[in-house]
Design an enzyme around this catalytic site. Structure first.
Site, PDB file in Angstrom:
ATOM      1  N   ASP A  13       6.784  -2.385   4.256  1.00  6.13           N
ATOM      2  CA  ASP A  13       7.046  -1.101   3.605  1.00  6.13           C
ATOM      3  C   ASP A  13       7.265   0.038   4.592  1.00  6.13           C
ATOM      4  OD1 ASP A  13       6.516  -2.416   1.140  1.00  6.13           O
ATOM      5  OD2 ASP A  13       4.384  -2.118   1.470  1.00  6.13           O
ATOM      6  N   LYS A  16      12.286  -0.178   6.140  1.00  6.88           N
ATOM      7  CA  LYS A  16      13.346  -0.991   6.761  1.00  6.88           C
ATOM      8  C   LYS A  16      14.624  -0.965   5.932  1.00  6.88           C
ATOM      9  CE  LYS A  16      10.939  -4.750   6.556  1.00  6.88           C
ATOM     10  NZ  LYS A  16       9.643  -4.203   6.116  1.00  6.88           N
ATOM     11  N   GLY A  40      10.960  -5.706  -1.343  1.00  9.24           N
ATOM     12  CA  GLY A  40      11.702  -4.891  -2.292  1.00  9.24           C
ATOM     13  C   GLY A  40      12.156  -3.625  -1.636  1.00  9.24           C
ATOM     14  N   HIS A  41      13.398  -3.284  -1.827  1.00  8.46           N
ATOM     15  CA  HIS A  41      13.772  -1.948  -1.404  1.00  8.46           C
ATOM     16  C   HIS A  41      14.662  -1.283  -2.438  1.00  8.46           C
ATOM     17  CE1 HIS A  41      16.069  -4.840   1.175  1.00  8.46           C
ATOM     18  NE2 HIS A  41      17.039  -4.330   0.485  1.00  8.46           N
ATOM     19  N   THR A  42      14.452   0.023  -2.506  1.00 10.84           N
ATOM     20  CA  THR A  42      15.181   0.820  -3.464  1.00 10.84           C
ATOM     21  C   THR A  42      16.175   1.657  -2.674  1.00 10.84           C
ATOM     22  OG1 THR A  42      13.156   0.902  -4.726  1.00 10.84           O
ATOM     23  CG2 THR A  42      14.856   2.480  -5.351  1.00 10.84           C
ATOM     24  N   THR A 128       1.721 -10.842  -3.836  1.00  6.02           N
ATOM     25  CA  THR A 128       2.612 -10.215  -4.817  1.00  6.02           C
ATOM     26  C   THR A 128       2.759 -11.099  -6.059  1.00  6.02           C
ATOM     27  OG1 THR A 128       4.538 -11.246  -3.787  1.00  6.02           O
ATOM     28  CG2 THR A 128       3.942  -9.049  -3.002  1.00  6.02           C
ATOM     29  N   ARG A 142       6.972 -30.869   2.898  1.00  4.11           N
ATOM     30  CA  ARG A 142       8.200 -31.641   2.646  1.00  4.11           C
ATOM     31  C   ARG A 142       8.322 -32.087   1.187  1.00  4.11           C
ATOM     32  NH1 ARG A 142       6.453 -34.892   7.605  1.00  4.11           N
ATOM     33  NH2 ARG A 142       4.560 -34.180   6.583  1.00  4.11           N
ATOM     34  N   GLN A 223       8.850  -7.803   4.938  1.00  2.75           N
ATOM     35  CA  GLN A 223       7.433  -7.576   5.287  1.00  2.75           C
ATOM     36  C   GLN A 223       7.317  -6.997   6.705  1.00  2.75           C
ATOM     37  OE1 GLN A 223       8.056 -11.054   3.902  1.00  2.75           O
ATOM     38  NE2 GLN A 223       8.052  -9.930   2.016  1.00  2.75           N
ATOM     39  N   THR A 238       1.573 -12.887   4.849  1.00  2.00           N
ATOM     40  CA  THR A 238       2.498 -13.611   3.986  1.00  2.00           C
ATOM     41  C   THR A 238       2.671 -15.017   4.560  1.00  2.00           C
ATOM     42  OG1 THR A 238       4.571 -13.460   2.756  1.00  2.00           O
ATOM     43  CG2 THR A 238       4.648 -12.805   5.098  1.00  2.00           C
ATOM     44  N   THR A 300       5.425  -4.488  -6.802  1.00  2.00           N
ATOM     45  CA  THR A 300       4.294  -4.677  -7.710  1.00  2.00           C
ATOM     46  C   THR A 300       3.792  -3.369  -8.327  1.00  2.00           C
ATOM     47  OG1 THR A 300       2.769  -4.427  -5.868  1.00  2.00           O
ATOM     48  CG2 THR A 300       3.476  -6.675  -6.388  1.00  2.00           C
ATOM     49  N   GLY A 301       4.230  -2.238  -7.806  1.00  2.00           N
ATOM     50  CA  GLY A 301       3.755  -0.949  -8.311  1.00  2.00           C
ATOM     51  C   GLY A 301       2.332  -0.619  -7.881  1.00  2.00           C
ATOM     52  N   ARG A 302       1.736  -1.481  -7.050  1.00  2.00           N
ATOM     53  CA  ARG A 302       0.350  -1.238  -6.635  1.00  2.00           C
ATOM     54  C   ARG A 302       0.241  -0.020  -5.724  1.00  2.00           C
ATOM     55  NH1 ARG A 302      -1.581  -6.794  -4.014  1.00  2.00           N
ATOM     56  NH2 ARG A 302       0.595  -6.876  -3.397  1.00  2.00           N
ATOM     57  N   GLY A 413      12.936   9.391  10.684  1.00  2.00           N
ATOM     58  CA  GLY A 413      13.226   9.681   9.280  1.00  2.00           C
ATOM     59  C   GLY A 413      12.475  10.924   8.840  1.00  2.00           C
TER      60      GLY A 413
END
Ligand code: IMP
Length: 434
Positions: A13, A16, A40-42, A128, A142, A223, A238, A300-302, A413
């Site tokens: 987060d 990126k 996830g990216h918006t 997630t 495998r 990630q 992850t 996830t909105g967390r 940024g």
């Protein structure tokens, strides 16, 4: 022409997506090399918002090819939802290629992810719940079903049948969940397969050819470094390798093809999920950073946990990724603070102080941050259009990071808008900045 890796330098987060979107303007090929729909990216483009989880944001640039590499895990229904959304909004996905070697996230992976977390109770990882861990576990065992299995309906059904033999036992006997019915699943997978087949390609060859033809290639990690399965804060990580070296394995090119590694870090730190976090803010500033930074998970909105900038963690990220240049995002979020603590070392349980990231979990779990406090600038950055226009204290904050990490901060940024990125140094992947 360069192949540039974009890697998260913290716990994910870091912003990126926005940086990848900026660099993608100058790229011919944009590739995702690991992870799945846990990312996830918006992206806001001309007032339109696009929420992407699996497809690289390069898809929004006409003429840019996009690749989902072998190191990724793919939820077929999710990727088709993204394809449909893009297509209905007039964005072509013709130039999207998916590696046949990427593994599929199957419904049992999602069910087992949630069930294992429930079983772990207080010890849960805080995943997630997208089935990432179980899908990568099956890959390593495998037992996985790969994207190329979608190319042959008979093989696909056979593999689902074999997998269900074991997975249904696990679901019913261990997790006390209903079994998955073969016929229904095979039929729905066949529908998804028919739609995904045109996207399946030899993406290793595609990227190799692009590099040989002198095209610009961006390799985008999901990630972040501290969530890396091998080098992160295990077990609170992850199940793939976000670090830059994994770009080579995840795409299927040699490490000698990578010229530049751009690390992306927030001007502070956030983490979602469980696990130690030395600079986590205690007290009212926590909510202040969270609200100012809109720190809620895209997937996830967390609520994200928030902390002060941690140079020990970043020094580690520079090391394990071979970062050649750092991007510092969301500097504007710190604009209202009178003082800004920056963690320069950890104090360890044995009474020593360390500037390097602890190699062992117990040291990290008990590490206490040693802060140097820098003055805040207490002024908005909205009108700042170049790095020299930054308030003196903001410039100092950025230079402090550069001095302590001994690498350049190339971009800063200063706001959510795409234009709000200040260029301080040139990047191979951003040729217009000199
Ligand atoms: P998983 O990747 O869903 O298995 O989750 C494992 C850990 O990684 C959890 O702490 C998640 O919150 C975290 N995680 C996974 N993806 C992201 C991401 O894109 N951003 C931040 N944290 C993530």
């Amino acid at each position: 022409m360069p192949a540039t890796v974009i890697v998260g330098a913290q716990w994910g987060d870091e912003g990126k997506g926005k940086i990848a979107d900026l660099l993608a303007q100058h790229a011919d090929v944009v590739c995702r090399y690991q992870g799945g729909p846990n990312a996830g990216h918006t992206i806001v483009r001309d007032g339109e918002t696009f929420a992407l989880h699996q497809i690289p944001s390069g898809i929004l640039h006409p003429g840019t090819s996009c690749v989902i590499g072998a190191g990724c895990v793919l939820d077929p229904a999710q990727v088709l939802r993204e394809i449909d959304e893009l297509e209905t909004r007039g964005i072509s996905t013709r130039d999207l290629s998916i590696s046949g070697n990427a593994h599929l996230i199957m419904p049992w992976h999602v069910a087992i992810d949630a069930a294992s977390e429930r079983r772990l109770g207080k010890l849960q990882i805080g995943t997630t719940r997208r089935g990432i861990g179980p899908a990568y576990a099956d890959k390593a065992s495998r037992l996985g079903i790969r994207v190329q299995d979608l190319l042959d309906a008979k093989i696909l059904r056979q593999k689902i049948e074999i997998a269900l033999d074991e997975k249904n036992l696990l679901l019913e006997r261990v997790h006390e969940m209903p079994p998955i019915e073969l016929g229904e699943l095979a039929a729905s997978m066949e529908d998804l397969a028919a739609r995904l087949r045109p996207y399946v390609a030899d993406t290793s060859l595609l990227v190799d050819r692009a590099l040989r033809q002198g095209k610009r290639v961006l390799l985008e990690g999901a990630q972040g470094t501290l969530l890396d399965l091998d080098h992160g804060t295990y077990p609170f990580v992850t199940s793939s390798n976000p670090i830059a070296a994994a770009a080579a394995t995840g795409i299927g090119i040699g490490p000698t093809r990578i010229d530049e590694v751009v690390g992306v870090a927030k001007a502070y730190v956030t983490r979602v999920g469980e696990g130690p976090f030395p600079t986590e803010i205690d007290g009212p500033d926590h909510a202040r950073v969270r609200e100012l930074g809109h720190e809620y998970g895209t997937t996830t909105g967390r609520e994200r946990r928030c902390g002060w900038l941690d140079l020990v963690g970043l020094r580690f990220a520079v090391r394990v990724n071979g970062i050649t240049s750092l991007v510092l995002t969301k500097l504007d979020v710190l604009s209202t603070f009178a003082e800004l603590p920056v963690c320069v070392a950890y104090s360890l349980p044995d009474g020593t102080t360390a500037e390097e990231f602890p190699a062992h979990q117990s040291d990290f779990h008990h590490a206490r941050p040693v802060y140097e406090t820098l003055p805040g600038w207490e002024a908005p950055l909205d009108a700042v259009s170049g790095p020299d226009e930054l308030p003196a204290a903001a410039r100092r904050y950025v230079e402090f990071v550069e001095e302590r990490l001994e690498i350049p901060v190339s971009l800063v940024g200063t706001g959510a808008d795409r234009a709000r990125v200040l260029a301080r140094h040139a990047l191979a992947a951003l040729p217009l900045v000199a």
